[in-house]
Scaffold this active site. Structure first.
Site, PDB file in Angstrom:
ATOM      1  CE  LYS A 110      42.101  44.502  37.355  1.00 15.96           C
ATOM      2  NZ  LYS A 110      40.644  44.429  37.494  1.00 15.96           N
ATOM      3  CB  THR A 111      38.466  49.028  39.196  1.00 18.63           C
ATOM      4  OG1 THR A 111      38.862  47.655  39.314  1.00 18.63           O
ATOM      5  CG2 THR A 111      36.968  49.135  39.412  1.00 18.63           C
TER       6      THR A 111
ATOM      7  CG  ASP B 275      38.257  43.888  35.118  1.00 16.49           C
ATOM      8  OD1 ASP B 275      39.430  44.195  34.832  1.00 16.49           O
ATOM      9  OD2 ASP B 275      37.849  43.751  36.280  1.00 16.49           O
ATOM     10  CD  GLU B 276      41.144  40.650  36.661  1.00 15.59           C
ATOM     11  OE1 GLU B 276      42.185  40.275  36.075  1.00 15.59           O
ATOM     12  OE2 GLU B 276      41.157  41.163  37.803  1.00 15.59           O
TER      13      GLU B 276
ATOM     14  CD  GLN C 218      47.582  41.009  38.254  1.00 20.47           C
ATOM     15  OE1 GLN C 218      46.924  40.789  39.267  1.00 20.47           O
ATOM     16  NE2 GLN C 218      47.628  42.195  37.690  1.00 20.47           N
TER      17      GLN C 218
ATOM     18  NE  ARG D 128      47.438  40.372  44.566  1.00 20.56           N
ATOM     19  CZ  ARG D 128      46.993  41.152  43.597  1.00 20.56           C
ATOM     20  NH1 ARG D 128      45.834  41.759  43.717  1.00 20.56           N
ATOM     21  NH2 ARG D 128      47.706  41.352  42.505  1.00 20.56           N
TER      22      ARG D 128
END
Length: 677
Positions: free
Chosen positions: A29-30, A220-221, A251, A608
């Protein structure tokens, strides 16, 4: 662009309306956000200063800004690459708006930003006027006020809507707290979002100016946004709706601090032209890890269905290990890391141990220290973040800079000097009218027209005392000794003893101060080769604190952190401990019917891991002084049996397990020594 998959390219190229990107864990996504910024500049003709990207942490914002800047240097003209990229946290953006528009908010340019301690201390002072409450109740009141601000409720609305006695008490605190902030020319953390929104809602001219400044907004997020952040975004986008938001409802793990994952669903109502693109290819983990995580999170309701997949191969199965108790669990995990690291010759920073609550790190730290394994606990309390150190540093900051109103407010009544909130409010209003700092206002004759004689005397006495202490410290050849005298003069040790919850806590806090004095001696002592002046030492310590907070990501240490702190990170080999009922899911979440959020937290932890994932739990745990049999986490039963391997079901005594682990470690160490000879 050639390295992007089809969905990533589609998300970057879509600019004809509002866009929601459902970005699964590890789906890049980044990269999508940074590439889209470059695309908007290179192909859509937008200038960098008109593109704003916001996220939630300084670290994420810094990483995004750095990656975008590097990309622009490669793909755009030099003059464009030099222009400042507008990447920040939500709160940094809010602060920038408030600074620019302070006059519209009845704030002076030198307004003070209250941190959590400043806010808590103000509430404690207000308690003496409103109602004496315990420290725990004050924390609840502080959280309730924060929630009201995040829901964009005014103090009056909170007071009128209070139904229970506890809510009514919190609302009364809210009214006085808000009045005090205005009198102090101060804002708190939550104001950084709510004040800009209210300004935009009530002032069309200011809103038009900012909508013209922000021609495209990327968020973002997005699943972590609260009501105030959602409405602020809506204001900034306006009718242009030039917006891309990236998020993943799976998330969303911050409901406890006001996040609303349903904001993703609200987008479809408020933006009828919304386009939705899913990023489902994971570039981080093996298929076994992803399939198991997908299976777990499928037990939650979903706004948008997605299935993560990976091209990294199946990988090892997930291991689930049952241990005798929490001590044996810690030893087993450390043994696993030592054995794995020895076999594969890996660095320590390739390993992460995750847990639900901070207290679970104690046994791990002990086991790591005993084996001489370097480790780093993320989110641990910084030396300079300790209350007693911040108290003393407030004094030091005020001596170095009398214009520091935040430092003044922190130390003016610590220890108690009978200078209450009402007195400080009047001092604040007087300072605002005179456009002076609180410290300078304390010394002016005109203050006698605002305060009673006794209150005025106390304020002036405090300022005189600071000046005397400053002169003594700045002129001394041995500032550390002067600091010791200063601490005794303000009777700070007595204050710590009186306010600490128990004698042990008080002694620890006193030891921290002794450590600070010892450090000062090493920096400023007359026997040093190049002793620093007092103010130089304070600046040096402040810089060390800043560097410590930034951390060194290249340090070769095993990483220990909570599941919340691990969000956004990745590690080749991950161990998650404490898979038991009332731990994961946490007992508070079970009681509050928030098990779905706990499942999302477990999902975040699992995703993770890049190569291997190990889950552990103790069969027994000491609770309330007694060893109790625990129930394994319900989440373990939600994992697909074909993708996991369970160990530890054959009963063994605690002594047998400990002996086995210790013997294995001894053998490994002996083998390692032989190899190095």
């Amino acid at each position: 662009m050639s390295e992007l998959n089809a969905e990533q390219k589609a998300a970057i190229h879509f600019v004809d309306g509002p866009l929601l990107v459902i970005a699964g864990a590890g789906s890049g996504k980044t990269r999508v956000i940074t590439q889209k910024i470059a695309y908007l500049i290179e192909h859509c003709g937008l200038q960098p200063q008109h593109i704003y990207a916001v996220t939630f942490t300084n670290k994420a914002a810094s990483e995004m800004a750095e990656r975008t800047h590097k990309l622009l240097k490669k793909t755009t003209h030099k003059n464009q690459a030099k222009q400042k990229i507008q990447v920040s946290t939500f709160h940094s953006l809010g602060l920038a708006i408030i600074k620019k528009e302070a006059s519209h908010l009845a704030l002076h340019d030198n307004f003070t930003l209250f941190d959590s301690y400043d806010a808590q201390h103000l509430l404690k002072e207000l308690g003496e006027r409103i109602s004496a409450v315990s420290d725990d109740s004050l924390k609840s009141i502080s959280q309730q006020i924060s929630n009201w601000k995040n829901e964009l409720k005014s103090p009056e609305e909170a007071l009128n809507g209070a139904k229970q006695e506890t809510e009514h008490l919190a609302a009364r605190f809210f009214v006085h707290y808000d009045n005090a902030l205005r009198a102090y020319n101060a804002v708190d953390f939550d104001d950084l979002i709510s004040l800009p929104f209210k300004l935009f809602r009530d002032n069309r001219e200011v809103l038009d100016k900012w909508q013209n400044k922000i021609r495209y907004l990327l968020v973002d997020e997005y699943q972590d946004t609260n009501t105030a952040q959602y409405e602020l975004i809506k204001c900034l986008c306006g009718v242009r709706q030039a917006l891309t938001v990236v998020g993943d409802d799976d998330q969303s793990i911050y409901a406890w601090r006001g996040a609303h994952p349903e904001n993703i669903q609200r987008l479809q109502q408020d933006y009828p032209r919304l386009q939705v693109i899913k990023l489902e290819q994971n570039y981080r983990s093996t298929s076994n890890i992803l399939f198991s995580a997908n299976h777990l999170i499928s037990h939650n309701p979903h706004i948008f269905d997605k299935k993560l997949w990976s091209a990294h191969g199946s990988g090892d199965p997930i291991r689930i290990i049952a241990c005798a108790n929490e001590a044996a669990e810690a030893e087993r995990v450390i043994h696993e890391i030592v054995a794995h690291q020895f076999r594969h010759r890996l660095a320590y920073h390739d390993y992460a141990i995750l847990y639900r609550s901070n207290h679970q790190a104690r046994n791990l730290e002990q086991a790591l220290r005993e084996q001489g394994i370097p480790y780093h606990v993320s989110g641990g309390v910084s030396f300079f973040s300790r209350t007693e150190i911040k108290d003393l540093f407030a004094y030091f900051r005020l001596m170095v800079n009398p214009q520091d109103d935040a430092a003044y407010l922190r130390c003016v009544n610590i220890p108690k000097r009978d200078i209450g909130p009402a007195t400080i409010e009047k001092l604040g209003r007087y300072a605002q009218e005179r456009q002076n700092s609180l410290f300078d206002a304390s010394l002016e004759m005109g203050l006698t027209q605002w305060l009673e004689e006794k209150a005025c005397h106390r304020i002036k006495s405090f300022a005189d005392f600071i000046l005397e202490a400053k002169n003594a410290l700045f002129e001394s050849d041995d500032p550390a000794s002067q600091v010791e005298t200063f601490i005794e003069d303000i009777r700070y040790y007595e204050y710590l003893t009186d306010t600490a919850p128990n004698p042990t806590n008080a002694q620890k806090r006193i030891e921290h101060i002794k450590e600070l004095i010892g450090w000062l001696k090493r920096l400023t002592g007359p026997d040093q080769d190049s002793p620093l002046r007092f103010e130089e030492a304070i600046h040096k310590m402040t810089l060390i604190d800043m560097l410590e907070r930034q951390g060194d990501q290249t340090t070769n240490m095993v990483q220990l952190m909570t599941l919340h702190a691990a969000k956004g990170l990745e590690f080749p080999h991950v161990y998650i401990i404490g898979w038991e009922e009332e731990c994961l899911p946490h007992k508070t979440s079970i009681a509050q019917d928030m098990v779905n959020e706990e499942r999302r937290l477990a999902y975040v932890g699992m995703t993770r891991a890049q190569k291997t994932l190990t889950l552990t739990y103790p069969k027994q745990r000491k609770r309330y002084g007694e060893m109790q049999t625990i129930t394994p986490s319900r989440f373990l039963d939600e994992l697909p049996e074909d993708y996991v391997v369970r160990e530890g079901h054959i009963e063994a005594t605690e002594e047998e397990q400990r002996a086995s682990g210790q013997n294995h470690l001894a053998a490994l160490k002996a083998l390692l020594q032989e190899t190095n000879q």
